[in-house]
Design a protein around this motif. Structure first.
Motif, PDB file in Angstrom:
ATOM      1  N   GLU A  33      -9.233   5.112   2.339  1.00  0.00           N
ATOM      2  CA  GLU A  33      -8.692   6.244   1.596  1.00  0.00           C
ATOM      3  C   GLU A  33      -8.679   7.481   2.480  1.00  0.00           C
ATOM      4  O   GLU A  33      -9.657   7.758   3.174  1.00  0.00           O
ATOM      5  CB  GLU A  33      -9.543   6.536   0.349  1.00  0.00           C
ATOM      6  N   SER A  87      -2.220  14.565  -5.989  1.00  0.00           N
ATOM      7  CA  SER A  87      -2.687  13.613  -4.974  1.00  0.00           C
ATOM      8  C   SER A  87      -2.417  14.170  -3.582  1.00  0.00           C
ATOM      9  O   SER A  87      -1.625  15.101  -3.405  1.00  0.00           O
ATOM     10  CB  SER A  87      -1.968  12.270  -5.141  1.00  0.00           C
ATOM     11  N   GLU A 114       4.837   8.787   4.163  1.00  0.00           N
ATOM     12  CA  GLU A 114       4.849   7.451   3.561  1.00  0.00           C
ATOM     13  C   GLU A 114       6.203   6.762   3.750  1.00  0.00           C
ATOM     14  O   GLU A 114       6.260   5.559   3.964  1.00  0.00           O
ATOM     15  CB  GLU A 114       4.497   7.522   2.077  1.00  0.00           C
ATOM     16  N   VAL A 139      -0.974  12.496  -1.230  1.00  0.00           N
ATOM     17  CA  VAL A 139       0.074  11.664  -0.641  1.00  0.00           C
ATOM     18  C   VAL A 139       1.185  12.558  -0.089  1.00  0.00           C
ATOM     19  O   VAL A 139       1.701  13.422  -0.792  1.00  0.00           O
ATOM     20  CB  VAL A 139       0.658  10.689  -1.682  1.00  0.00           C
ATOM     21  N   THR A 167       0.834  -1.203   0.000  1.00  0.00           N
ATOM     22  CA  THR A 167       0.000   0.000   0.000  1.00  0.00           C
ATOM     23  C   THR A 167       0.868   1.253   0.000  1.00  0.00           C
ATOM     24  O   THR A 167       0.603   2.207  -0.738  1.00  0.00           O
ATOM     25  CB  THR A 167      -0.950  -0.009   1.208  1.00  0.00           C
ATOM     26  N   ASN A 221       1.088   4.244  -2.794  1.00  0.00           N
ATOM     27  CA  ASN A 221       0.975   5.656  -2.450  1.00  0.00           C
ATOM     28  C   ASN A 221       2.166   6.447  -2.983  1.00  0.00           C
ATOM     29  O   ASN A 221       1.989   7.515  -3.578  1.00  0.00           O
ATOM     30  CB  ASN A 221       0.858   5.841  -0.936  1.00  0.00           C
ATOM     31  N   ALA A 271      -4.484   8.927  -1.019  1.00  0.00           N
ATOM     32  CA  ALA A 271      -3.593   8.039  -0.270  1.00  0.00           C
ATOM     33  C   ALA A 271      -4.420   6.981   0.453  1.00  0.00           C
ATOM     34  O   ALA A 271      -5.536   7.249   0.902  1.00  0.00           O
ATOM     35  CB  ALA A 271      -2.772   8.852   0.725  1.00  0.00           C
ATOM     36  N   ARG A 272      -3.869   5.800   0.575  1.00  0.00           N
ATOM     37  CA  ARG A 272      -4.552   4.696   1.255  1.00  0.00           C
ATOM     38  C   ARG A 272      -3.773   4.302   2.501  1.00  0.00           C
ATOM     39  O   ARG A 272      -2.549   4.350   2.512  1.00  0.00           O
ATOM     40  CB  ARG A 272      -4.682   3.510   0.306  1.00  0.00           C
TER      41      ARG A 272
END
Length: 136
Positions: free
Chosen positions: A69, A94, A101, A96, A23, A27, A44-45
């Protein structure tokens, strides 16, 4: 706790952290993408974990309960010359956050490695126990 339960608990954690790493990779791959033709940008997840009972002796493992999400709005940058710019000249990227991350990836990677080490240690102890029983 029996040796098989150790393998089951650590194995469940390895599986869950593997999904978390995948994941995070998705992202990061979409961190700088812009909104598509539908006007929606990549969201983003995040992986959500759940404790799972492993038998009747109190052992607990983990599983991925859901992938959600992040609903925070994407980053908007004023660039009227960009082909994906809206009527006001803004491009939506996005949501993200690459730094978050990367931290998430390091934590998942360390957790994965720790659980692999638990399984390797249990395997070594099991092999040494078998060697003691064989008299060699």
């Amino acid at each position: 706790m029996s040796m098989m339960k150790i393998f089951n608990v650590a194995g469940s954690a390895v599986s869950a952290q593997s999904q978390r790493l995948n994941t995070v990779a998705t992202n990061l791959a979409n961190a700088d993408t812009v909104a598509g033709p539908d006007g929606q940008s990549f969201k983003a997840r995040q992986v959500m974990f759940q404790t799972v009972a492993m038998g009747d002796q109190g052992a607990a493992g983990v599983k991925v309960s859901q992938v959600i999400e992040d609903q925070t709005p994407g980053r908007r940058v004023h660039d009227p010359k960009h082909p994906q710019a809206d009527a006001d000249g803004y491009v939506t990227y996005s949501n993200v956050n690459a730094v978050e991350e990367m931290v998430n990836m390091m934590a998942a990677s360390r957790s994965y490695q720790n659980n692999v080490e638990v399984m390797n240690t249990a395997k070594t102890l099991l092999l040494k126990t078998l060697q003691m029983g064989s008299g060699s």
